[in-house]
Design a protein around this motif. Sequence first.
Motif, short mmCIF file in Angstrom:
data_model
loop_
_atom_site.label_atom_id
_atom_site.label_comp_id
_atom_site.label_asym_id
_atom_site.label_seq_id
_atom_site.Cartn_x
_atom_site.Cartn_y
_atom_site.Cartn_z
N LEU A 337 18.57 -3.06 10.41
CA LEU A 337 17.25 -2.60 10.85
C LEU A 337 16.63 -1.68 9.82
N PRO A 338 15.31 -1.73 9.70
CA PRO A 338 14.64 -0.75 8.84
C PRO A 338 14.71 0.62 9.47
N ALA A 339 14.16 1.61 8.77
CA ALA A 339 14.20 2.99 9.28
C ALA A 339 13.56 3.05 10.65
N PRO A 340 14.30 3.46 11.69
CA PRO A 340 13.73 3.47 13.05
C PRO A 340 12.57 4.44 13.20
N TRP A 341 12.53 5.48 12.37
CA TRP A 341 11.45 6.45 12.49
C TRP A 341 10.13 5.94 11.93
N LEU A 342 10.18 4.80 11.21
CA LEU A 342 8.98 4.27 10.59
C LEU A 342 8.25 3.40 11.61
N THR A 343 7.49 4.04 12.48
CA THR A 343 6.83 3.35 13.59
C THR A 343 5.57 2.62 13.12
N ASP A 344 5.05 1.77 14.00
CA ASP A 344 3.81 1.04 13.68
C ASP A 344 2.65 2.01 13.47
N LYS A 345 2.66 3.11 14.21
CA LYS A 345 1.58 4.09 14.06
C LYS A 345 1.62 4.72 12.67
N ILE A 346 2.83 5.06 12.21
CA ILE A 346 2.96 5.64 10.87
C ILE A 346 2.57 4.62 9.82
N LYS A 347 2.95 3.36 10.03
CA LYS A 347 2.56 2.32 9.07
C LYS A 347 1.03 2.21 9.00
N GLY A 348 0.37 2.39 10.15
CA GLY A 348 -1.09 2.39 10.15
C GLY A 348 -1.65 3.55 9.34
N PHE A 349 -1.01 4.72 9.45
CA PHE A 349 -1.43 5.86 8.65
C PHE A 349 -1.30 5.55 7.16
N MET A 350 -0.20 4.90 6.80
CA MET A 350 0.06 4.58 5.40
C MET A 350 -1.00 3.60 4.87
N THR A 351 -1.40 2.66 5.72
CA THR A 351 -2.43 1.70 5.30
C THR A 351 -3.75 2.40 5.01
N LYS A 352 -4.12 3.36 5.86
CA LYS A 352 -5.37 4.09 5.64
C LYS A 352 -5.28 4.96 4.39
N ARG A 353 -4.12 5.51 4.14
CA ARG A 353 -3.93 6.26 2.89
C ARG A 353 -4.14 5.36 1.67
N ASP A 354 -3.57 4.16 1.74
CA ASP A 354 -3.71 3.23 0.63
C ASP A 354 -5.16 2.80 0.46
N HIS A 355 -5.87 2.67 1.60
CA HIS A 355 -7.29 2.32 1.54
C HIS A 355 -8.07 3.41 0.81
N ALA A 356 -7.70 4.66 1.08
CA ALA A 356 -8.38 5.77 0.40
C ALA A 356 -8.12 5.74 -1.10
N LYS A 357 -6.91 5.40 -1.50
CA LYS A 357 -6.62 5.32 -2.93
C LYS A 357 -7.37 4.15 -3.56
N TYR A 358 -7.44 3.04 -2.85
CA TYR A 358 -8.19 1.88 -3.33
C TYR A 358 -9.66 2.24 -3.53
N ARG A 359 -10.21 3.00 -2.58
CA ARG A 359 -11.60 3.43 -2.67
C ARG A 359 -11.81 4.31 -3.90
N TYR A 360 -10.86 5.23 -4.11
CA TYR A 360 -10.98 6.12 -5.27
C TYR A 360 -10.86 5.34 -6.58
N LYS A 361 -9.99 4.35 -6.60
CA LYS A 361 -9.81 3.56 -7.82
C LYS A 361 -11.09 2.80 -8.17
N LYS A 362 -11.78 2.31 -7.11
CA LYS A 362 -13.01 1.57 -7.33
C LYS A 362 -14.19 2.51 -7.61
N GLN A 363 -14.18 3.66 -6.97
CA GLN A 363 -15.26 4.63 -7.14
C GLN A 363 -14.63 6.01 -7.41
N PRO A 364 -14.25 6.27 -8.66
CA PRO A 364 -13.50 7.50 -9.00
C PRO A 364 -14.38 8.76 -8.99
#
Length: 988
Positions: A337-364
């Motif tokens: 099993l993967p890390a049990p503490w890595l919940t779907d909600k936390i994965k959603g947080f990580m996706t939004k963080r990555d979106h913010a980095k993507y935004r910064y990369k496109k518009q620095p």
Amino acid sequence: MSIYDSANSDDNDDSFLSCSSIATASSCDLSYVSLFSNLNNVFSNCPKSLNVVHINAQSIPAHYSDMLTSFDNNNIHVILVSESWLKPSLDSSFYPLPGFQLIRNDRTNKGGGGVAIYLRSHIPFSIVSKSPSEYSGKAEHLLIEVRLGYARILLGVCYSPSLTVNYFSSFEKLLDDFSPLFDNTIVMGDFNTCLLKNNSRSNALQSIVTSKNLHILPLQATHHSPNSEPTLLDLIIVSSPDLVMKHGQFTADCFSYHDLLYLSYKVRPPKPKKRTILQRNFKKVDMQRLCEDAKAIDWAQLNDIDDIDERVTMFNSLLTNLFNKHAPLRPVRVKQLPAPWLTDKIKGFMTKRDHAKYRYKKQPTEENLKAYKELRNRCNRVCRDAKRRYIHTSIENCDTSQLWNFLKTLGIGKSKANSNFDIDLSALNKHFSTPPLILNDRIRTEALNHLSSLPIPDCPSFNFKLVTGRDVKRCISDITSKAVGIDDISAHMIVMILDVILPHITNLINYSLLCSSFPSLWKKAFILPLPKVPNPTSLSQFRPISILPFLSKVLERLVFEQLSSYLSNNQLLNSFQSGFRPGHSTVTALIKVTDDIRHNIDNQQVTVLALLDFSNAFNSVDFELLLGVIQSLNVSPAVVSWFESYLKGRQQCVRTDAESSSWCPVLAGVPQGGVLSPLLFSLFINILANKLTSNYHLYADDLQLYAGAPPESLSTAVSVINENLEIISKWVKSFGLLLNPSKSQAIILGSSRMLRKIDVSAAMRVMYDQTVIPYVASVKNLGVIMDCTLSWIPQVDTVSKKMFASFHSLKRLQYFLPLNTKVTLAQSLLFPILDYADVSYLDLTEELLNKLERLQNLCIRFIFGLRKYDHISEYRAQLQWLPIRLRRNTHILNILYSVLNNPSSPQYLKCKFSFLCSHSQGRAMRSVENKLLSIPDHNAASYSDSFAMKAACLWNSLPEEVRQSQSMATFKKNVRHHYFESLGWQVK
């Protein structure tokens, strides 16, 4: 607010994760799809192809959560990683991906760099080539071979550390040497050569690839750093473009500014085998009904069977049928099993963080950068707090027996060795079961004649005594191994109904002793192959461990106790053999040897020490000769017959998680893992020890010879060593062992002043069978590093490196574990490194002692989360850990107490100590009643720090009531309390 409160507030507050609420400066909607979703979409239609990805991770440890999230995909078979940033001190078990095995080539001597491959666990592999680990500014690579059906595929990852490294000639040679040997080649990596530019570097790389009939697949720019021009640095190189079903790239903002590369290659990978194991669920057993049914069984029918094998078969059948009713075997699928503490909600947080980095990369912009950093930091905190809560909750719900199993899931403690190597198990089994040297009949007959001519010991003949139920019960409780042998009878099954079946197990064991027969079923062993090196490529790089039936170990232990007592009472085992004897250890052996060396220094002599290496010693013991040795010890014919039955007719099968070899007869050797094996080997080599004329010491098959002489007469000492090496050479040729001179070592030890009188380059050489055993500056002797002057600098440096390596593995969990668990880990994993054999090197300088003190302080800082310059005195007192000098004193005194009071302690240490026993007018002086020791005579200050001197002085300095302690446990307690009082600590 507690860490739990703050974590929960972050979890429940989604406002900070809204990119639109923070990055309001962006007027356009930049679409973003997570890496996980992209990989799922691209590989969902090609599960029957070999699917490979490459990522420039810029630290697997830093992005481990992102790897778990991004690569949770059953259709990915290989993950090639550039810039792994792993270090040798970080065990692979710290960063597992479910279903994958990790193959590594770490960079050492400098941070960063490193390459790695995550390969599906069911795909066997072998390493083809890897670059040197030590950083040299050159490109790094790791190439492996995998076999998929009939296809041999070369898989590799390359990384160039900068845009200026000239790796072209080495890369060309790599392709030239290996690519033609394989049906297909797939190499990916960060080559740090931009193919969007038309320059000498891009032309050179493309020319090399084309000349080897390989192809670079077309890609867009793969590196997108804000405020810089996009570059194409990450490449996919293949041998057959027509087999490429899909390839491309995805943004991987959760890792770095490098894109992830993907490839679907038309070669069919093997299907993963669903790993299931048969287990019994003992937790739901009704103990009352189990015991009632056990009592209802007619166990007495066993006594009517004359054949020991049939008795064992019947016993196993009755016991198995009983548990098949109450705890039947059921298939249990082993899940990773993967890390049990890595919940779907936390994965959603990580996706939004990555979106913010993507935004910064496109518009620095500064605003986008600020928004990304805020999301990144708070997302990290949410992950960290969720992991902390999970670990705390799990540990609180664990009992003591489950704690270590849980900690192993976190990568703490010894990890299970990877067994999925491309090795022929039947060939490996044959390698294990065949001795390296098979004696011819003439040599064996001569050796047997020699053994029969030896004088019979003047003592009563040894016969087995019948064992009692109390003996059997004690042995069962003493065996801690939970391994299950071929009979599928576990220790737990025995213990659960022991009160019912104890008389019948006792009868079974006594019948074996009476009829001089060892049960055949108990002679069949599963062999677990343990790698000697991280990624073995040859049969000789494995060592065998025998998994034997539980009851066979009980019988062996009972025989061991009787035989060991006979040998000890009649002094038949060589007094300088410290291997696997009660009261003896590697530590007592080291004390003996180091004190002898110091004694030579005290007498103005140097010491020549030779450490000899026997090849595959335990597997080389000839059965007939071992039986001859046993017979020569005045052992009764019935006992010899029992040992013959025990040794002969053995079979073994090499077994891994995935498969098993065929069964193979064992032609020689004592089983590694058997209780009797170390003692039997000690008896076998005992014949050799009795022939030696120099000083020597044995610990099982570790033999060391040493001789002292004045510096001007060094050749005399070397001659003594060489004469004994000649004796050893003749013996091993007669008894079937092999000594490996290339792995043996020699060293000259003495004071600096005496060593300056010697020209080592011109000194007489230590020789074995015309082979020179070279002199070295330091040797590893039973785990302790000894240098020429016994300065112990290399030893303390080694202890320091081991401590920091182990500490590094714990530090990552420093803020996740409860305090009591950290104390347990420090005492279980760190202190054994610090304490091992410390009593054998007592002559440390204050500087080295302070270094050891700082290592102990490191443990205290780890437990309490202290900074480098925080004072630790109050925390040491809270833990009641003695400072390093007093801690070493307690170890000295504990060993001395055992030497003085334990009949089994080594005679070679007992003879160093004597109580003051001068007599006055026919009456003993009061010093005898006070148990004061005499202080050994010595000439130089160098001997004052020997164990004999230090121990006697410390003993005499103890209060009389401590010296008069009646047991070891009481003595240990009293010594600690004595030192606590000296520090002004209150005893808890």
